[in-house]
Write an enzyme that holds these catalytic residues in place. Structure first.
Site, PDB file in Angstrom:
ATOM      1  N   LYS A   9       0.833  -1.212   0.000  1.00  0.00           N
ATOM      2  CA  LYS A   9       0.000   0.000   0.000  1.00  0.00           C
ATOM      3  C   LYS A   9       0.870   1.266   0.000  1.00  0.00           C
ATOM      4  O   LYS A   9       2.074   1.207   0.269  1.00  0.00           O
ATOM      5  CB  LYS A   9      -0.929  -0.040   1.220  1.00  0.00           C
ATOM      6  CG  LYS A   9      -1.921  -1.197   1.193  1.00  0.00           C
ATOM      7  CD  LYS A   9      -2.923  -1.092   2.350  1.00  0.00           C
ATOM      8  CE  LYS A   9      -3.917  -2.245   2.330  1.00  0.00           C
ATOM      9  NZ  LYS A   9      -4.954  -2.088   3.407  1.00  0.00           N
ATOM     10  N   PHE A  57     -15.246   3.916   7.310  1.00  0.00           N
ATOM     11  CA  PHE A  57     -13.874   4.237   6.891  1.00  0.00           C
ATOM     12  C   PHE A  57     -13.683   4.210   5.374  1.00  0.00           C
ATOM     13  O   PHE A  57     -12.575   4.431   4.880  1.00  0.00           O
ATOM     14  CB  PHE A  57     -12.874   3.282   7.561  1.00  0.00           C
ATOM     15  CG  PHE A  57     -13.086   1.815   7.278  1.00  0.00           C
ATOM     16  CD1 PHE A  57     -12.648   1.239   6.087  1.00  0.00           C
ATOM     17  CD2 PHE A  57     -13.724   0.996   8.211  1.00  0.00           C
ATOM     18  CE1 PHE A  57     -12.841  -0.104   5.820  1.00  0.00           C
ATOM     19  CE2 PHE A  57     -13.923  -0.365   7.951  1.00  0.00           C
ATOM     20  CZ  PHE A  57     -13.476  -0.908   6.752  1.00  0.00           C
ATOM     21  N   ARG A  85      -2.509 -14.425   4.678  1.00  0.00           N
ATOM     22  CA  ARG A  85      -3.207 -13.763   5.790  1.00  0.00           C
ATOM     23  C   ARG A  85      -2.397 -13.940   7.081  1.00  0.00           C
ATOM     24  O   ARG A  85      -2.301 -13.019   7.886  1.00  0.00           O
ATOM     25  CB  ARG A  85      -4.629 -14.316   5.959  1.00  0.00           C
ATOM     26  CG  ARG A  85      -5.572 -14.005   4.815  1.00  0.00           C
ATOM     27  CD  ARG A  85      -5.869 -12.537   4.620  1.00  0.00           C
ATOM     28  NE  ARG A  85      -6.509 -11.904   5.753  1.00  0.00           N
ATOM     29  CZ  ARG A  85      -7.147 -10.728   5.707  1.00  0.00           C
ATOM     30  NH1 ARG A  85      -7.239 -10.053   4.559  1.00  0.00           N
ATOM     31  NH2 ARG A  85      -7.678 -10.207   6.777  1.00  0.00           N
ATOM     32  N   THR A  91      -5.508  -6.756  10.916  1.00  0.00           N
ATOM     33  CA  THR A  91      -5.714  -5.468  10.248  1.00  0.00           C
ATOM     34  C   THR A  91      -5.011  -4.329  10.984  1.00  0.00           C
ATOM     35  O   THR A  91      -4.366  -3.481  10.359  1.00  0.00           O
ATOM     36  CB  THR A  91      -7.228  -5.174  10.168  1.00  0.00           C
ATOM     37  OG1 THR A  91      -7.876  -6.278   9.543  1.00  0.00           O
ATOM     38  CG2 THR A  91      -7.497  -3.904   9.378  1.00  0.00           C
ATOM     39  N   ARG A 102       2.502  -6.529   8.928  1.00  0.00           N
ATOM     40  CA  ARG A 102       1.862  -5.332   9.483  1.00  0.00           C
ATOM     41  C   ARG A 102       2.492  -4.924  10.813  1.00  0.00           C
ATOM     42  O   ARG A 102       2.654  -3.737  11.078  1.00  0.00           O
ATOM     43  CB  ARG A 102       0.352  -5.573   9.605  1.00  0.00           C
ATOM     44  CG  ARG A 102      -0.335  -5.479   8.232  1.00  0.00           C
ATOM     45  CD  ARG A 102      -1.741  -5.963   8.266  1.00  0.00           C
ATOM     46  NE  ARG A 102      -2.486  -5.594   7.060  1.00  0.00           N
ATOM     47  CZ  ARG A 102      -3.686  -6.083   6.756  1.00  0.00           C
ATOM     48  NH1 ARG A 102      -4.266  -6.962   7.556  1.00  0.00           N
ATOM     49  NH2 ARG A 102      -4.302  -5.695   5.657  1.00  0.00           N
ATOM     50  N   ASN A 112      -1.927   0.331   6.779  1.00  0.00           N
ATOM     51  CA  ASN A 112      -1.400  -0.929   7.322  1.00  0.00           C
ATOM     52  C   ASN A 112      -0.544  -1.724   6.336  1.00  0.00           C
ATOM     53  O   ASN A 112      -0.468  -2.948   6.407  1.00  0.00           O
ATOM     54  CB  ASN A 112      -2.543  -1.770   7.912  1.00  0.00           C
ATOM     55  CG  ASN A 112      -3.588  -2.144   6.870  1.00  0.00           C
ATOM     56  OD1 ASN A 112      -3.473  -1.754   5.712  1.00  0.00           O
ATOM     57  ND2 ASN A 112      -4.590  -2.883   7.280  1.00  0.00           N
ATOM     58  N   HIS A 115      -2.134  -5.413   1.673  1.00  0.00           N
ATOM     59  CA  HIS A 115      -3.421  -6.094   1.506  1.00  0.00           C
ATOM     60  C   HIS A 115      -3.168  -7.565   1.237  1.00  0.00           C
ATOM     61  O   HIS A 115      -2.185  -7.917   0.594  1.00  0.00           O
ATOM     62  CB  HIS A 115      -4.175  -5.485   0.310  1.00  0.00           C
ATOM     63  CG  HIS A 115      -5.355  -6.296  -0.125  1.00  0.00           C
ATOM     64  ND1 HIS A 115      -6.593  -6.173   0.458  1.00  0.00           N
ATOM     65  CD2 HIS A 115      -5.484  -7.277  -1.072  1.00  0.00           C
ATOM     66  CE1 HIS A 115      -7.439  -7.026  -0.113  1.00  0.00           C
ATOM     67  NE2 HIS A 115      -6.787  -7.700  -1.052  1.00  0.00           N
TER      68      HIS A 115
END
Ligand code: IDP
Ligand code: MG
Length: 138
Positions: A9, A57, A85, A91, A102, A112, A115
Site C-alpha cells: 500500500k 472508513f 493472511r 488489520t 503489518r 497498514n 493487503h
C-alpha cells in the site's frame, strides 16, 4: 488455490519498505508470479473496496489508497490465501502478531502496509482486477 493477491500500500511504497516486504514474502515461502506498480484512480479504489462501501472508513480508505503508488503482487504457495493472511497479520498493527508484515511495517489500522485476499474467490477476482491472463502465463 495456490495463488493469492497482495498489495503493498502507499504508506509502505512511500517509506522505503518495498524491498524488505517482498524479501519477507519470499522468505516466507511465496514465489512472486507477477507484480506491477500503479497509482489507483478513485474509481479503481472504490471498485476494489466496493464490499466496504457502507463502512464509515470507506471514503478515507479510498483516499489513502489513491494517495500514492501501490504494488499489486500475485503470489504462489501451497494454501496461498491462508498463508498470506498469516504472514501479514491482523488489520490493526497493534493487534498483529510479532514478526508479521503489518507488525513490522504498518503505521495504523488504515495505513497498514499490505493487503491480502481473504478467500480463494476474492483472490481470483482481485488478481483479475490488476493482471491479465498473459501476465500470469509462463
Ligand atoms: P483486511 O485488510 O485486514 O482484510 P478489512 O476489514 O478488509 O481488513 O479492511 C480493508 C482495509 O480497510 C484495511 O486493510 C485497512 O486499510 C482499512 N480499514 C479497515 N478497518 C478500518 C478502520 O476501522 N479504520 C480505518 N481503516 C480501516
Ligand atoms: Mg479484507
Amino acid at each position: 488455490m495456490n495463488l493469492t493477491l497482495a498489495i503493498i500500500k502507499p504508506d509502505a511504497t512511500g517509506s522505503g519498505a518495498v524491498g524488505r516486504i517482498v524479501a519477507h514474502l519470499e522468505a516466507t515461502g511465496f514465489t512472486v508470479r507477477s507484480l506491477r506498480m500503479l497509482t489507483m484512480t478513485t474509481q479503481q479504489a472504490r471498485s476494489f473496496y466496493a464490499v466496504h462501501r457502507e463502512r464509515p472508513f470507506y471514503d478515507s480508505l479510498v483516499s489513502f489508497m489513491t494517495s500514492g503508488p501501490c504494488i499489486p503482487i500475485v503470489l504462489e504457495a501451497p494454501d496461498a490465501v491462508m498463508r498470506l493472511r498469516q504472514t501479514i497479520g491482523a488489520t490493526d498493527p497493534a493487534e498483529a502478531a510479532e514478526g508479521t508484515v503489518r507488525r513490522l511495517y504498518a503505521e495504523s489500522r488504515e495505513r497498514n502496509a499490505i493487503h491480502g485476499s481473504d478467500s480463494d474467490d476474492n483472490a481470483r477476482r482481485e488478481i483479475g482486477f490488476f493482471f491479465t491472463e498473459a501476465e500470469l502465463a509462463r
